[in-house]
Design a protein around this motif. Structure first.
Motif, PDB file in Angstrom:
ATOM      1  N   ASP A 229       0.827  -1.208   0.000  1.00  0.00           N
ATOM      2  CA  ASP A 229       0.000   0.000   0.000  1.00  0.00           C
ATOM      3  C   ASP A 229       0.861   1.258   0.000  1.00  0.00           C
ATOM      4  O   ASP A 229       1.976   1.284   0.539  1.00  0.00           O
ATOM      5  CB  ASP A 229      -0.915   0.030   1.226  1.00  0.00           C
ATOM      6  CG  ASP A 229      -2.174  -0.791   1.032  1.00  0.00           C
ATOM      7  OD1 ASP A 229      -2.401  -1.266  -0.095  1.00  0.00           O
ATOM      8  OD2 ASP A 229      -2.931  -0.969   2.007  1.00  0.00           O
ATOM      9  N   TYR A 230       0.294   2.306  -0.604  1.00  0.00           N
ATOM     10  CA  TYR A 230       0.835   3.654  -0.493  1.00  0.00           C
ATOM     11  C   TYR A 230      -0.088   4.417   0.451  1.00  0.00           C
ATOM     12  O   TYR A 230      -1.251   4.685   0.128  1.00  0.00           O
ATOM     13  CB  TYR A 230       0.903   4.341  -1.855  1.00  0.00           C
ATOM     14  CG  TYR A 230       2.099   3.925  -2.683  1.00  0.00           C
ATOM     15  CD1 TYR A 230       3.197   4.772  -2.819  1.00  0.00           C
ATOM     16  CD2 TYR A 230       2.134   2.695  -3.332  1.00  0.00           C
ATOM     17  CE1 TYR A 230       4.294   4.396  -3.580  1.00  0.00           C
ATOM     18  CE2 TYR A 230       3.215   2.309  -4.092  1.00  0.00           C
ATOM     19  CZ  TYR A 230       4.302   3.169  -4.210  1.00  0.00           C
ATOM     20  OH  TYR A 230       5.394   2.774  -4.963  1.00  0.00           O
ATOM     21  N   VAL A 231       0.425   4.748   1.613  1.00  0.00           N
ATOM     22  CA  VAL A 231      -0.373   5.356   2.669  1.00  0.00           C
ATOM     23  C   VAL A 231       0.051   6.808   2.826  1.00  0.00           C
ATOM     24  O   VAL A 231       1.245   7.102   2.994  1.00  0.00           O
ATOM     25  CB  VAL A 231      -0.199   4.600   3.999  1.00  0.00           C
ATOM     26  CG1 VAL A 231      -1.029   5.253   5.098  1.00  0.00           C
ATOM     27  CG2 VAL A 231      -0.577   3.134   3.838  1.00  0.00           C
ATOM     28  N   LEU A 232      -0.925   7.702   2.782  1.00  0.00           N
ATOM     29  CA  LEU A 232      -0.671   9.126   2.993  1.00  0.00           C
ATOM     30  C   LEU A 232      -1.067   9.503   4.411  1.00  0.00           C
ATOM     31  O   LEU A 232      -2.209   9.288   4.822  1.00  0.00           O
ATOM     32  CB  LEU A 232      -1.460   9.970   1.991  1.00  0.00           C
ATOM     33  CG  LEU A 232      -1.403  11.487   2.202  1.00  0.00           C
ATOM     34  CD1 LEU A 232       0.013  12.012   1.984  1.00  0.00           C
ATOM     35  CD2 LEU A 232      -2.382  12.210   1.283  1.00  0.00           C
ATOM     36  N   ALA A 233      -0.125  10.043   5.170  1.00  0.00           N
ATOM     37  CA  ALA A 233      -0.384  10.513   6.534  1.00  0.00           C
ATOM     38  C   ALA A 233      -0.092  12.004   6.575  1.00  0.00           C
ATOM     39  O   ALA A 233       1.038  12.433   6.310  1.00  0.00           O
ATOM     40  CB  ALA A 233       0.485   9.771   7.543  1.00  0.00           C
ATOM     41  N   TYR A 234      -1.121  12.777   6.911  1.00  0.00           N
ATOM     42  CA  TYR A 234      -0.963  14.236   6.946  1.00  0.00           C
ATOM     43  C   TYR A 234      -0.712  14.663   8.385  1.00  0.00           C
ATOM     44  O   TYR A 234      -1.562  14.494   9.257  1.00  0.00           O
ATOM     45  CB  TYR A 234      -2.223  14.925   6.410  1.00  0.00           C
ATOM     46  CG  TYR A 234      -2.008  16.380   6.054  1.00  0.00           C
ATOM     47  CD1 TYR A 234      -1.722  16.758   4.749  1.00  0.00           C
ATOM     48  CD2 TYR A 234      -2.068  17.365   7.027  1.00  0.00           C
ATOM     49  CE1 TYR A 234      -1.518  18.079   4.423  1.00  0.00           C
ATOM     50  CE2 TYR A 234      -1.857  18.690   6.714  1.00  0.00           C
ATOM     51  CZ  TYR A 234      -1.581  19.041   5.412  1.00  0.00           C
ATOM     52  OH  TYR A 234      -1.361  20.356   5.091  1.00  0.00           O
TER      53      TYR A 234
ATOM     54  N   ALA B 254       5.694  18.103   0.207  1.00  0.00           N
ATOM     55  CA  ALA B 254       5.297  19.461   0.569  1.00  0.00           C
ATOM     56  C   ALA B 254       3.796  19.608   0.327  1.00  0.00           C
ATOM     57  O   ALA B 254       3.174  18.818  -0.399  1.00  0.00           O
ATOM     58  CB  ALA B 254       6.080  20.488  -0.257  1.00  0.00           C
ATOM     59  N   SER B 255       3.216  20.620   0.943  1.00  0.00           N
ATOM     60  CA  SER B 255       1.764  20.784   0.825  1.00  0.00           C
ATOM     61  C   SER B 255       1.331  21.011  -0.611  1.00  0.00           C
ATOM     62  O   SER B 255       0.268  20.542  -1.034  1.00  0.00           O
ATOM     63  CB  SER B 255       1.314  21.958   1.702  1.00  0.00           C
ATOM     64  OG  SER B 255       1.601  21.697   3.066  1.00  0.00           O
TER      65      SER B 255
ATOM     66  N   VAL C   1      -5.799   7.368   2.943  1.00  0.00           N
ATOM     67  CA  VAL C   1      -5.332   8.546   3.670  1.00  0.00           C
ATOM     68  C   VAL C   1      -5.666   8.340   5.144  1.00  0.00           C
ATOM     69  O   VAL C   1      -6.802   7.974   5.492  1.00  0.00           O
ATOM     70  CB  VAL C   1      -5.987   9.832   3.135  1.00  0.00           C
ATOM     71  CG1 VAL C   1      -5.565  11.041   3.956  1.00  0.00           C
ATOM     72  CG2 VAL C   1      -5.627  10.036   1.669  1.00  0.00           C
ATOM     73  N   ILE C   2      -4.687   8.586   6.024  1.00  0.00           N
ATOM     74  CA  ILE C   2      -4.856   8.364   7.460  1.00  0.00           C
ATOM     75  C   ILE C   2      -4.440   9.626   8.206  1.00  0.00           C
ATOM     76  O   ILE C   2      -3.417  10.237   7.887  1.00  0.00           O
ATOM     77  CB  ILE C   2      -4.010   7.174   7.943  1.00  0.00           C
ATOM     78  CG1 ILE C   2      -4.479   5.873   7.268  1.00  0.00           C
ATOM     79  CG2 ILE C   2      -4.084   7.018   9.453  1.00  0.00           C
ATOM     80  CD1 ILE C   2      -3.660   4.661   7.642  1.00  0.00           C
TER      81      ILE C   2
ATOM     82  N   ASP D  57      -6.074  18.713  12.590  1.00  0.00           N
ATOM     83  CA  ASP D  57      -5.045  19.715  12.368  1.00  0.00           C
ATOM     84  C   ASP D  57      -5.264  20.401  11.021  1.00  0.00           C
ATOM     85  O   ASP D  57      -5.836  19.821  10.088  1.00  0.00           O
ATOM     86  CB  ASP D  57      -3.659  19.074  12.406  1.00  0.00           C
ATOM     87  CG  ASP D  57      -3.280  18.611  13.800  1.00  0.00           C
ATOM     88  OD1 ASP D  57      -3.687  19.279  14.771  1.00  0.00           O
ATOM     89  OD2 ASP D  57      -2.585  17.577  13.922  1.00  0.00           O
ATOM     90  N   SER D  58      -4.785  21.614  10.952  1.00  0.00           N
ATOM     91  CA  SER D  58      -4.962  22.394   9.734  1.00  0.00           C
ATOM     92  C   SER D  58      -4.296  21.706   8.547  1.00  0.00           C
ATOM     93  O   SER D  58      -3.155  21.234   8.638  1.00  0.00           O
ATOM     94  CB  SER D  58      -4.366  23.784   9.938  1.00  0.00           C
ATOM     95  OG  SER D  58      -4.481  24.550   8.762  1.00  0.00           O
ATOM     96  N   GLY D  59      -5.015  21.630   7.436  1.00  0.00           N
ATOM     97  CA  GLY D  59      -4.504  21.012   6.220  1.00  0.00           C
ATOM     98  C   GLY D  59      -5.063  19.634   5.958  1.00  0.00           C
ATOM     99  O   GLY D  59      -5.055  19.165   4.810  1.00  0.00           O
TER     100      GLY D  59
END
Length: 430
Positions: free
Chosen positions: A229-234, A289-290, A303-304, A319-321
């Motif tokens: 998996d490709y997991v995005l954590a912000y 980067a954002s 997305v987590i 959180d913001s973003g």
């Protein structure tokens, strides 16, 4: 009253230890001081509130359940007003109020059982030797009444005597069953001391739940994250970090860290400890980067992010973003997973302040040294976001994965109806 020296403000651990030595009002003032200065935030607010309410139950003078409930409400309202953007404070206060109601209900049930036991004993006393026999019922028939035989009377007295002897052995010395009836209900009635101990033990269980929630959520990591998996954590929180580390012990995946702020060249890179532990487990980490988030969303599998609060309608305080990442995932039909312990579920609807977001210090974007820019621009730095419920697919709690349709049952299981309707945000005149 705030501490006299602001430079020596106690930390959370030191403050909790000081609760045993400080008077109740002094402990309240110190905690409010830390909350207003935002030196206690997030999960620490829940822990500090639970510890303080435990001392309220232990130290305050109360003589009834209603008196204790009013005191917990009063102190809880003051804490909630000191940090109105920390919903976990109100959640813990409501949990403690519900705990008190449950313990009081158990005591009332024990009183009912005791009164029934006392009435049964009185019935047995009527069959004791020397007591007048019960009058037989008169039947409205023409036949002559049937007189009991001697054998039946003797057998009945034997049963009565055996029960009488058994109960007299169990009865303490000096309280015979003959004569006046013993007040069993008052003997079994829970005293204030017993109720105090039960409520304090219940608050300890709430603290254990808060401390173990992250580990319990991490236990579902191998179910949510699959190999490759490709997991995005912000901006991963501590809960998300523990979740990812647990997943890395069983799965091999690629992590995309988004929302990273440009650090000071002399400071340590953000999330360095997390990247080091994931690299040791064989997990590749990519920093984003954002402005490069949208380019990677089509490649991401899920997305987590961690939630600060889950509102009654299913909306999240994050959180913001995070809202930008959730909207992008929704457009590309990527699942959005929010990690949120049960104690962060609040039975309130989000207010306008929550939807607009909390404002922080804008100096990290525009320096006050840039005089013309500061004079001409109005810069707002939001530190929190609100995510509407339609953008969230899974609420991963310490009780397991949940959907938006199951949130009402979770709220009903953890909060009493009387406390859900009770608002902790009073006006100054109330």
């Amino acid at each position: 009253m705030a501490p006299s020296q602001a430079g020596h403000v106690p930390t959370l651990d030191n403050l909790i230890k000081s609760f045993n030595d400080l008077p109740l009002e002094a402990s309240m003032d110190s905690l409010i001081f830390l909350l207003k200065r935002r030196q206690i935030k997030g999960d620490d607010c829940a822990k500090a509130t639970a510890h303080f309410l435990r001392h309220v139950v232990a130290k305050s003078k109360w003589t009834s359940v209603n008196h204790l409930i009013e005191q917990v409400r009063s102190y809880g309202t003051r804490l909630a007003q000191a940090a109105p953007l920390e919903p976990v404070i109100g959640n813990v206060v409501r949990r403690v109020l519900g705990l008190i109601r449950d313990e009081a209900a158990e005591d009332r049930n024990a009183d009912d059982v005791a009164s029934e036991t006392a009435s049964d004993i009185q019935d047995i006393q009527s069959l004791a030797p020397g007591a007048p026999p019960p009058q037989p019922l008169q039947r409205a028939t023409t036949a002559s009444p049937v007189r009991p035989t001697l054998g039946s009377i003797t057998s009945g007295l034997l049963v009565s005597n055996s029960m009488f002897n058994l109960l007299s052995v169990a009865e303490p010395l000096g309280s015979p069953l003959t004569g006046a009836s013993t007040p069993m209900s008052s003997a079994l009635h829970a005293s204030v001391h017993a109720l105090r101990s039960e409520v304090m033990d219940g608050i300890e269980e709430i603290l254990d739940e808060i401390n173990q929630a992250d580990d319990q959520i991490a236990g579902f990591a191998d179910i949510q994250i699959h190999p490759g998996d490709y997991v995005l954590a912000y901006q991963p929180t501590k809960t998300v970090e523990r979740f990812l580390i647990k997943a890395a012990s069983k799965r091999r995946f690629t992590l995309l860290l988004a929302g990273l702020q440009v650090p000071d060249p002399s400071a340590e890179p953000p999330y360095a400890a997390l990247r080091k532990r994931l690299a040791a487990a064989g997990v590749q980490t990519i920093n984003l980067a954002s402005n490069g988030l949208m380019a990677y969303i089509p490649r991401v599998n899920k997305v987590i992010f961690g939630a600060k609060a889950v509102y009654q309608n299913g909306g999240l305080l994050v959180d913001s973003g995070c809202c930008v990442a959730a909207q992008a995932a929704h457009e590309y039909l990527k699942p959005v997973i929010a990690l949120c312990p049960v104690y962060k579920f609040t039975p309130e609807d989000p207010s306008n302040e929550v939807v607009r977001g909390e404002l922080g210090d804008p100096s990290s974007y525009v320096s006050y040294a840039n005089g013309p820019a500061v004079d001409l621009l109005d810069i707002e730095n939001t530190v929190t976001d609100y995510i509407p419920p339609e953008l969230v697919d899974v609420y991963l709690t310490n009780l397991g994965p949940q959907t938006r349709h199951h949130l009402a049952s979770i709220l009903a299981d953890h909060y009493k109806t009387e406390d859900i309707a009770f608002s902790l945000q009073f006006d100054e005149d109330s």
